[in-house]
Scaffold this active site. Structure first.
Site, mmCIF file in Angstrom:
data_model
loop_
_atom_site.group_PDB
_atom_site.id
_atom_site.type_symbol
_atom_site.label_atom_id
_atom_site.label_comp_id
_atom_site.label_asym_id
_atom_site.label_seq_id
_atom_site.Cartn_x
_atom_site.Cartn_y
_atom_site.Cartn_z
ATOM 1 N N LYS A 254 -56.693 97.433 37.702
ATOM 2 C CA LYS A 254 -57.592 97.469 36.543
ATOM 3 C C LYS A 254 -58.037 96.050 36.207
ATOM 4 C CE LYS A 254 -57.314 97.168 32.139
ATOM 5 N NZ LYS A 254 -58.582 96.436 31.914
ATOM 6 N N GLU B 287 -47.361 87.360 34.561
ATOM 7 C CA GLU B 287 -47.808 85.967 34.624
ATOM 8 C C GLU B 287 -48.625 85.738 33.360
ATOM 9 O OE1 GLU B 287 -49.567 82.934 34.745
ATOM 10 O OE2 GLU B 287 -50.830 83.580 36.423
ATOM 11 N N CYS C 191 -54.516 79.538 32.851
ATOM 12 C CA CYS C 191 -53.200 79.699 32.229
ATOM 13 C C CYS C 191 -52.383 78.418 32.327
ATOM 14 C CB CYS C 191 -52.464 80.880 32.838
ATOM 15 S SG CYS C 191 -52.425 80.810 34.622
ATOM 16 N N GLU D 83 -51.707 78.429 22.762
ATOM 17 C CA GLU D 83 -52.639 78.450 23.892
ATOM 18 C C GLU D 83 -54.057 78.678 23.354
ATOM 19 O OE1 GLU D 83 -52.639 81.853 26.748
ATOM 20 O OE2 GLU D 83 -52.520 80.284 28.249
#
Ligand code: NAI
Ligand code: MG
Length: 501
Positions: A199, A274, A308, A405
């Site tokens: 997906k 992750e 990331c 983040e």
């Protein structure tokens, strides 16, 4: 044959012109059963360029059932490892053939530079298929001499382990490297002999659907790879909760990763997560300030900071702090911005309105908390989700912009006086994805590496990746590893066999 959108490949244009895209379930291109759809938006000009199905729970059930069947049928279940390897190699060749098309799809869907996507996203993706193809023929267990304490002394036993595919894999991926993330999940799953339901992110599904066409062309048996589109709430969550899923491999936000991890445990699905990061760069006093500034600019502005492992906290020794910051400002202000299909542009728009708002809110919070804005800090005055490369400096790294983040082109530069203090501050984060150290004092560097709580440590570089080197996080940055043999292992079960002779 360039047209007004900047697309040069006819096949890219033809694919985009489809408008009503379909998803791949059990070897058929289908709509969602209730025909729900999601708009595809080009972030460079904020226009709707098509739509994709939003798969409903019934569509997910269908995909899982095809994937389960494909696993059990001989065509895939008993395929020789060398034949699996050859299919993967053939797929890599087709990706190479169509590399420019895929890169252009990334540019219109995600906003990134097509030239960079060609080299990085598509280049690394196809290399990864080739790397994983090689593992298909090298999956092995071990033989063991056993003691079996309760057996009579004359009894003889033979024991061995065999590695078997974990089963049906659900792969859920984000929008920052749409094509590459699809490769990171699909390649090891297929090398291991699993079947997959991928997906892609709802913001960027086009390159995954294109990959589906290539998978068909290669001739994988129907149902081995299914590609379903849809949002997280409907499609993603139905997929992760499905009891027919044996493994979930997810890349995305820590918050969703935690939810997926919990859902996985209800079915004991294996998980690889992750997740997010706030990766520090530590520049020691011997480092050439020019090298540090160039490296830091790459580390934070590559892919517009939507990485990331982006180097988003820059700790610089006070003796070279001012020089590094002023050079960084020059570099940031010189980055040409524009659509991903404009080859003179190095930085494109952020992926979506949502991401633009999120990044702008963080910039506002940095201002309010008293960080010093030295460049950027605003949208670019044009259509599209562009944010200027932004740099703050601050003595204080407890600010929100230095802890959370941001996932955008926003850097915080922080001075330090003492190396141990820098390492302590670098580690003082809930995340632990990556870190980099910049110095030629290699004996000092070697002493620092074990102290850094991060899944990857780069020295005199940042964001370097290789198909053979595992990538993943400590702490809230995740569980397990993508890439390398460790990734392959996570798609395999171990069966222990005892035989009385
Ligand atoms: P997200 O984590 O919501 O989306 C990633 C993927 O998960 C997408 O395919 C999405 O459809 C799916 N998803 C969302 N909710 C789900 C659920 N309940 N169950 C199953 N699947 C679900 O990330 P989002 O909202 O796009 O971005 C938010 C923030 O996450 C970003 O600002 C960034 O900080 C971080 N992020 C980190 C990434 C990384 O590579 N570590 C990638 C993308 C985002
Ligand atoms: Mg899009």
């Amino acid at each position: 044959m360039a047209n007004k959108t900047g697309i040069t490949e006819q096949k890219t244009q033809a694919f985009v012109d489809c408008q009503n895209h379909r998803m791949l379930i059990g070897g058929q291109w289908v709509d969602a059963l209730n025909n729900k759809r999601i708009e595809v938006i080009n972030p460079a000009n904020e226009t709707v360029i098509g739509n994709i199905p939003c798969a409903q729970p019934e569509d997910v059930n269908k995909a899982v059932s095809f994937a389960k069947d494909a696993l059990e049928q001989d065509a895939w279940g008993r395929m020789r490892p060398s034949a699996r390897q050859n299919l993967l190699l053939k797929l890599a060749d087709l990706i190479e053939r169509d590399a420019r098309i895929i890169a252009e799809l990334e540019a219109v869907d995600n906003g990134k530079s097509a030239d960079i996507a060609l080299a990085v996203d598509v280049g690394l993706g196809l290399e990864f298929f080739r790397y994983m193809a090689g593992w298909a023929t090298k999956i092995e267990g071990s033989t063991l001499d056993v003691s079996v304490p309760m057996a009579p002394p004359e009894a003889d036993f033979f024991a061995y382990t065999r590695r078997e595919p974990v089963g049906v894999v659900a792969a859920i991926i984000p929008w920052n490297f749409p094509f590459l993330m699809a490769c990171w999940k699909i390649a090891p799953a297929l090398a291991a002999g699993c079947t997959v339901i991928l997906k892609p992110a709802e913001q960027t599904s086009l390159s995954a659907l294109y990959l589906g066409q290539l998978i068909e062309e290669v001739g994988f048996p129907a149902g081995v790879v299914n590609i379903i589109t849809g949002d997280g709430q409907t499609t993603g969550s139905a997929l992760t909760k499905h009891p027919g899923i044996n493994k979930i491999s997810f890349t995305g936000s820590t918050q969703v990763g935690q939810m997926i991890g919990r859902a996985a445990m209800d079915n004991m699905a294996r998980v690889t997560l992750e997740l997010g990061g706030k990766s520090p760069m530590i520049v020691l006093k011997d480092c050439d300030p020019e090298k540090a500034a160039q490296g830091a600019a790459q580390a934070i502005f590559f892919n517009h900071g939507q990485v990331c492992s982006a180097g988003s906290r820059l700790y610089v020794h006070r003796s070279i702090f001012d020089t590094v910051v002023s050079r960084l400002v020059e570099l940031a202000e010189a980055i040409p911005m524009g659509p991903g299909l404009d080859s003179s542009a190095q930085m494109g728009p952020l992926v979506s309105q949502v991401q633009l708002d999120r990044v702008c809110q963080y910039i506002e919070s940095g201002r309010k908390e008293g960080a010093r804005l030295v460049t950027g800090g605003e949208r670019v005055d044009r259509k599209g989700y562009y944010v200027k490369p932004t740099i703050f400096t601050s003595e204080d790294d407890s600010l929100v912009i230095a802890r959370e983040e941001i996932f955008g082109p926003v850097l915080v530069v922080i001075p330090f006086d003492d190396v141990d203090e820098a390492v302590r501050r670098a580690n003082d984060s809930p995340y632990g994805l990556a870190a980099s150290i910049w110095s030629n004092d290699l004996s000092l560097v070697q002493r620092l590496i074990p102290k850094l709580k991060a899944g990857t440590v780069w020295v005199n570089g940042h964001n370097m990746l290789d198909a053979g080197v595992p990538f993943g996080g400590y702490k809230l940055s995740g569980v397990g590893r993508d890439m390398g043999k460790q990734s392959l292992d996570s798609y395999l079960e171990t069966k222990s066999v005892f035989m009385a002779l």
